[in-house]
Design an enzyme around this catalytic site. Sequence first.
Site, short mmCIF file in Angstrom:
data_model
loop_
_atom_site.label_atom_id
_atom_site.label_comp_id
_atom_site.label_asym_id
_atom_site.label_seq_id
_atom_site.Cartn_x
_atom_site.Cartn_y
_atom_site.Cartn_z
N ASP A 1 0.87 -1.17 0.00
CA ASP A 1 0.00 0.00 0.00
C ASP A 1 0.91 1.23 0.00
O ASP A 1 2.12 1.12 0.20
CB ASP A 1 -0.90 -0.01 1.25
N SER A 2 0.28 2.39 -0.14
CA SER A 2 1.05 3.63 -0.09
C SER A 2 1.56 3.93 1.33
O SER A 2 2.45 4.75 1.50
CB SER A 2 0.17 4.79 -0.55
N CYS B 1 -4.56 -1.47 -1.75
CA CYS B 1 -4.67 -0.03 -1.96
C CYS B 1 -5.77 0.21 -2.99
O CYS B 1 -5.69 -0.31 -4.12
CB CYS B 1 -3.32 0.47 -2.50
N GLU C 1 -2.32 8.97 8.45
CA GLU C 1 -0.85 8.86 8.47
C GLU C 1 -0.25 9.71 9.59
O GLU C 1 0.85 9.45 10.05
CB GLU C 1 -0.25 9.25 7.12
N CYS D 1 -10.91 3.21 0.17
CA CYS D 1 -9.47 3.38 0.41
C CYS D 1 -9.16 2.59 1.66
O CYS D 1 -9.90 2.66 2.65
CB CYS D 1 -9.19 4.87 0.62
N HIS E 1 -7.07 2.92 3.89
CA HIS E 1 -6.80 3.69 5.11
C HIS E 1 -8.09 3.94 5.91
O HIS E 1 -8.03 4.16 7.12
CB HIS E 1 -6.22 5.08 4.76
N1 DGL Z 1 -4.66 3.14 1.07
C1 DGL Z 1 -4.64 3.86 -0.18
C2 DGL Z 1 -5.90 3.53 -0.94
O1 DGL Z 1 -6.51 2.54 -0.62
C3 DGL Z 1 -4.38 5.30 0.08
C4 DGL Z 1 -3.99 6.02 -1.15
C5 DGL Z 1 -3.21 7.24 -0.93
O2 DGL Z 1 -2.06 7.09 -0.52
O3 DGL Z 1 -3.72 8.32 -1.22
O4 DGL Z 1 -6.34 4.22 -1.83
#
Ligand code: DGL
Length: 272
Positions: A11-12, A74, A152, A186, A188
Amino acid sequence: MADNRPIGVFDSGLGGLTVVKELVKQLGNENIVYFGDTDRVPYGTKSNETIKKFARQDEAFLLSKDVKLIVAACGTVSSVAGDTADELPVPFIEVVSHACKAAVNATKNGKIGVIGTSATINSDEHRKQILSLSPESQVICQSCTLFVPLVESGWIDENDVVVYETVKKYLAPMIEAGVDTLILGCTHYPILSSAIKKVMGENVSLINAGTATAQAVKELLESQGMLSTNTQKGKISYFVSDITPSFSSIASLLLGQDVSENKVTQVDINSL
Ligand code: DGL
């Protein structure tokens, strides 16, 4: 047949850990290699070309760890960079299609909300997939750009006025439309689910893509004879592109295990 190599998840940043949590529940003996691109987060405000480039590098890193399968945990990568999977030598699982199926099964009034990053919402992928499964559905989409930076930064407490008011403002169109099901598009966002629940009320079903995605991973491994024969609890190895304090604290909180900074390894993802 069995395959004792680890499952690769990326993931990011922190969000993919919500998928790891579900994988641990459903496939507790599997080893997992997790990569969070904490140096380049967020992805969701970047161009599709950049997101694809990042996804290829993340996948290359996981392949270097000899993973048997890659999970793009992600929503953004799954929405705009799914075609990077065409180049992979191992199976690939994304999070969008499983969330859409779960939402179509859950809704009673046919009004489904989707929240995600700008790139995810601009791709319109959830709407397309929901309508192909259930053409009568009404799909209401909203990007929530500030949610990823909140998570974050460790701002996740529903009693915090900034967190609550931010969530309330973004979700106002969902309440106005009367959705009974809301896809957390998302990965997150499940970390903000207490605040989201507080705003939406108990009667709205929140769809966490992690649950359905972990189920899809399990089915794929079973059908391909790729389950691990490990009889111990699986081990999770954490890799990030920047060691941030919130990664360790939120990972520990979310997974209920000690993920202190000395258990997390930094990777130079730009060199891949
Ligand atoms: N967890 C990522 C997602 O599901 C976050 C993306 C991001 O870094 O903006 O989209």
